[in-house]
Design an enzyme around this catalytic site. Sequence first.
Site, PDB file in Angstrom:
ATOM      1  CG  ASN A  73     -57.660 -43.196  84.389  1.00  0.00           C
ATOM      2  OD1 ASN A  73     -56.874 -42.256  84.543  1.00  0.00           O
ATOM      3  ND2 ASN A  73     -57.446 -44.387  84.893  1.00  0.00           N
ATOM      4  CB  CYS A 110     -53.831 -47.746  86.155  1.00  0.00           C
ATOM      5  SG  CYS A 110     -54.091 -47.019  87.778  1.00  0.00           S
ATOM      6  CD  GLU A 131     -48.307 -44.236  90.654  1.00  0.00           C
ATOM      7  OE1 GLU A 131     -48.709 -45.359  90.287  1.00  0.00           O
ATOM      8  OE2 GLU A 131     -47.903 -44.009  91.802  1.00  0.00           O
ATOM      9  N   PRO A 154     -52.732 -31.658  81.899  1.00  0.00           N
ATOM     10  CG  PRO A 154     -54.771 -30.542  82.063  1.00  0.00           C
ATOM     11  CD  PRO A 154     -53.326 -30.323  81.747  1.00  0.00           C
ATOM     12  CD  GLU A 207     -49.165 -40.407  91.922  1.00  0.00           C
ATOM     13  OE1 GLU A 207     -50.167 -41.001  91.509  1.00  0.00           O
ATOM     14  OE2 GLU A 207     -48.800 -39.289  91.512  1.00  0.00           O
TER      15      GLU A 207
HETATM   16  P1  NAD Z   1     -50.937 -41.914  77.705  1.00  0.00           P
HETATM   17  O1  NAD Z   1     -49.669 -42.573  78.095  1.00  0.00           O
HETATM   18  O2  NAD Z   1     -51.366 -41.952  76.314  1.00  0.00           O
HETATM   19  O3  NAD Z   1     -50.870 -40.354  78.105  1.00  0.00           O
HETATM   20  C1  NAD Z   1     -50.619 -39.931  79.414  1.00  0.00           C
HETATM   21  C2  NAD Z   1     -50.195 -38.471  79.386  1.00  0.00           C
HETATM   22  O4  NAD Z   1     -48.894 -38.361  78.841  1.00  0.00           O
HETATM   23  C3  NAD Z   1     -51.082 -37.561  78.543  1.00  0.00           C
HETATM   24  O5  NAD Z   1     -51.248 -36.330  79.214  1.00  0.00           O
HETATM   25  C4  NAD Z   1     -50.274 -37.377  77.278  1.00  0.00           C
HETATM   26  O6  NAD Z   1     -50.541 -36.179  76.595  1.00  0.00           O
HETATM   27  C5  NAD Z   1     -48.857 -37.352  77.837  1.00  0.00           C
HETATM   28  N1  NAD Z   1     -47.786 -37.686  76.889  1.00  0.00           N
HETATM   29  C6  NAD Z   1     -47.859 -38.503  75.807  1.00  0.00           C
HETATM   30  N2  NAD Z   1     -46.639 -38.579  75.213  1.00  0.00           N
HETATM   31  C7  NAD Z   1     -45.795 -37.810  75.938  1.00  0.00           C
HETATM   32  C8  NAD Z   1     -44.406 -37.498  75.854  1.00  0.00           C
HETATM   33  N3  NAD Z   1     -43.632 -38.007  74.893  1.00  0.00           N
HETATM   34  N4  NAD Z   1     -43.869 -36.686  76.781  1.00  0.00           N
HETATM   35  C9  NAD Z   1     -44.614 -36.189  77.788  1.00  0.00           C
HETATM   36  N5  NAD Z   1     -45.950 -36.442  77.921  1.00  0.00           N
HETATM   37  C10 NAD Z   1     -46.523 -37.246  77.020  1.00  0.00           C
HETATM   38  O7  NAD Z   1     -52.015 -42.522  78.697  1.00  0.00           O
HETATM   39  P2  NAD Z   1     -53.611 -42.339  78.659  1.00  0.00           P
HETATM   40  O8  NAD Z   1     -54.115 -43.076  77.464  1.00  0.00           O
HETATM   41  O9  NAD Z   1     -53.957 -40.910  78.849  1.00  0.00           O
HETATM   42  O10 NAD Z   1     -54.048 -43.111  79.996  1.00  0.00           O
HETATM   43  C11 NAD Z   1     -54.220 -44.476  80.073  1.00  0.00           C
HETATM   44  C12 NAD Z   1     -52.977 -45.141  80.628  1.00  0.00           C
HETATM   45  O11 NAD Z   1     -52.636 -44.573  81.880  1.00  0.00           O
HETATM   46  C13 NAD Z   1     -53.187 -46.621  80.897  1.00  0.00           C
HETATM   47  O12 NAD Z   1     -52.066 -47.345  80.472  1.00  0.00           O
HETATM   48  C14 NAD Z   1     -53.323 -46.690  82.402  1.00  0.00           C
HETATM   49  O13 NAD Z   1     -52.970 -47.935  82.956  1.00  0.00           O
HETATM   50  C15 NAD Z   1     -52.423 -45.598  82.849  1.00  0.00           C
HETATM   51  N6  NAD Z   1     -52.796 -45.117  84.181  1.00  0.00           N
HETATM   52  C16 NAD Z   1     -51.977 -45.398  85.247  1.00  0.00           C
HETATM   53  C17 NAD Z   1     -52.338 -44.992  86.534  1.00  0.00           C
HETATM   54  C18 NAD Z   1     -51.471 -45.308  87.727  1.00  0.00           C
HETATM   55  O14 NAD Z   1     -51.634 -44.663  88.753  1.00  0.00           O
HETATM   56  N7  NAD Z   1     -50.562 -46.269  87.669  1.00  0.00           N
HETATM   57  C19 NAD Z   1     -53.533 -44.302  86.732  1.00  0.00           C
HETATM   58  C20 NAD Z   1     -54.344 -44.020  85.626  1.00  0.00           C
HETATM   59  C21 NAD Z   1     -53.964 -44.439  84.352  1.00  0.00           C
END
Ligand code: NAD
Length: 483
Positions: free
Chosen positions: A154, A285, A251, A178, A457
Amino acid sequence: MTLTAQPKASHFIDGAYVEDTAGAEIEVIFPATGAVIARLHEATPAIVEAAIASAERAQKDWAAMRPVERARILSRAVQIIRERNEELSQLETLDTGKPINETRYADATSGADCLEYFAGLAPTVTGETIPLGRDMVYTIREPLGVCVGIGAWNYPTQIACWKSAPALAMGNAMVFKPSETTPLCTLKLAEIYIEAGLPPGLFNVVQGRGAVGASLVTDPRVAKVSLTGSVATGRKVYAAAAEGIRAVTMELGGKSPLIVFDDASVEDAVGAAMLGNFYSTGQICSNGTRVFVQKGIKAKFLERLKARTEAIVIGDPRAEATQMGPLVSRMQAEKVAHYLQVARDEGATLVTGGSMKDGLYVEPTVFADVTDAMTIAREEIFGPVMSVLDFETEDEVLARANGSEEGLAAGVFTADLARAHRMVAGLQAGTTWINAYNLTPVEAPFGGVKRSGVGRENAKAAIEHYSQVKSVYLGLGPVDAPY
Ligand code: NAD
């Protein structure tokens, strides 16, 4: 804005673009049109190896530099990012589908703020001296070594900066993966760091899906992992990091409450609820997706909310007038469509919106009369879907607001400041706002409690998460051995 964004190669390692076509293909889609704007390859084990090895090599000299020298380089990166804001914002819009009138103000600019903050902070970080009578202890704050950053889709530029700025400022190297959905912006950041004078190897970018992330997390040379992603991924990454007792920052997601009392300014509360549900097409998020509205203000609140929501300009994110673009991907659009249907099936009252539009667009949607038990009040949707819930008393709303397994953020709107402070004291959330919502300046710590995360962070708090304290006992007299 041209509809191509093919980088020179998929990965950026040791100061240069690197390709390995043996890796599986990643198609990068502009969500507004579905056009393929770039084709990349996932990192192969050889690419991951090169990235970690070069980070490990570069980190030692970087850590030995004076903090002001490190700060000077980061400050140059700040300047370059600001000068190129328009170009970076256009790329962010292509990568994510967020409107250009958001990306110009919220993405590269917030990344630059973060770098500026940590460049300023780096030279001020000191240890302490602890007198012990004849002897003494002094402490040194040391870098951790090679840190891994893994981003969500995002806020690709902001997330990369929020992780790399404190890491680099404290003398670490970072290998960053990323999201496979928005892989382009971080490569630009890597280019900019090199242009600013950052020694090669200190910020390496490798592309790939979850498996590539997983291979980084378990590498024995990695000291720390910082993930921004969903709770489900957080659970896996935290467990994998625990195998090697690695430090983590998590996060993760949330289902945050925004509480509006009868005495609040209706316009301000409505504005905040809209920002906290519709900005970035609801893909934030910390969004306040459970909007608790006290019964006395409900009718007026919903009337203004409906009117203002229906005036939102949805359209091509490249257009100046657009206020809301598409969702980031087909998968995300299907997820949101599913929740729109579930909300209806479970009996929530549709106030406005509720439909998908062509392609990946969705109308900004408000459901009222939502109850705590409904699926849309319990699960993170990550789209522009607001749930309005009624409440009567302070105690009641506090208990219900805390009745979530997540605890990323929370907000309170009221004219009674004593009540506001009472409420935030009781709210189980890492980040809270009083008469504001979703503002996340770098000066303030950001992060979650409960399942929303571990660590913080931004702000001085991030220093703790990218360094470790060494304690040095200084014996200044004879050793008193009983043998
Ligand atoms: P996601 O959990 O699907 O993926 C996040 C990242 O993790 C991606 O780069 C993905 O390739 C990687 N990943 C997936 N499986 C992995 C594994 N087993 N080992 C290591 N890396 C792995 O999340 P998304 O769909 O990209 O983003 C949306 C989510 O992120 C929402 O739940 C949102 O709330 C959260 N988010 C949190 C914050 C925060 O600061 N708290 C900020 C932005 C988004």
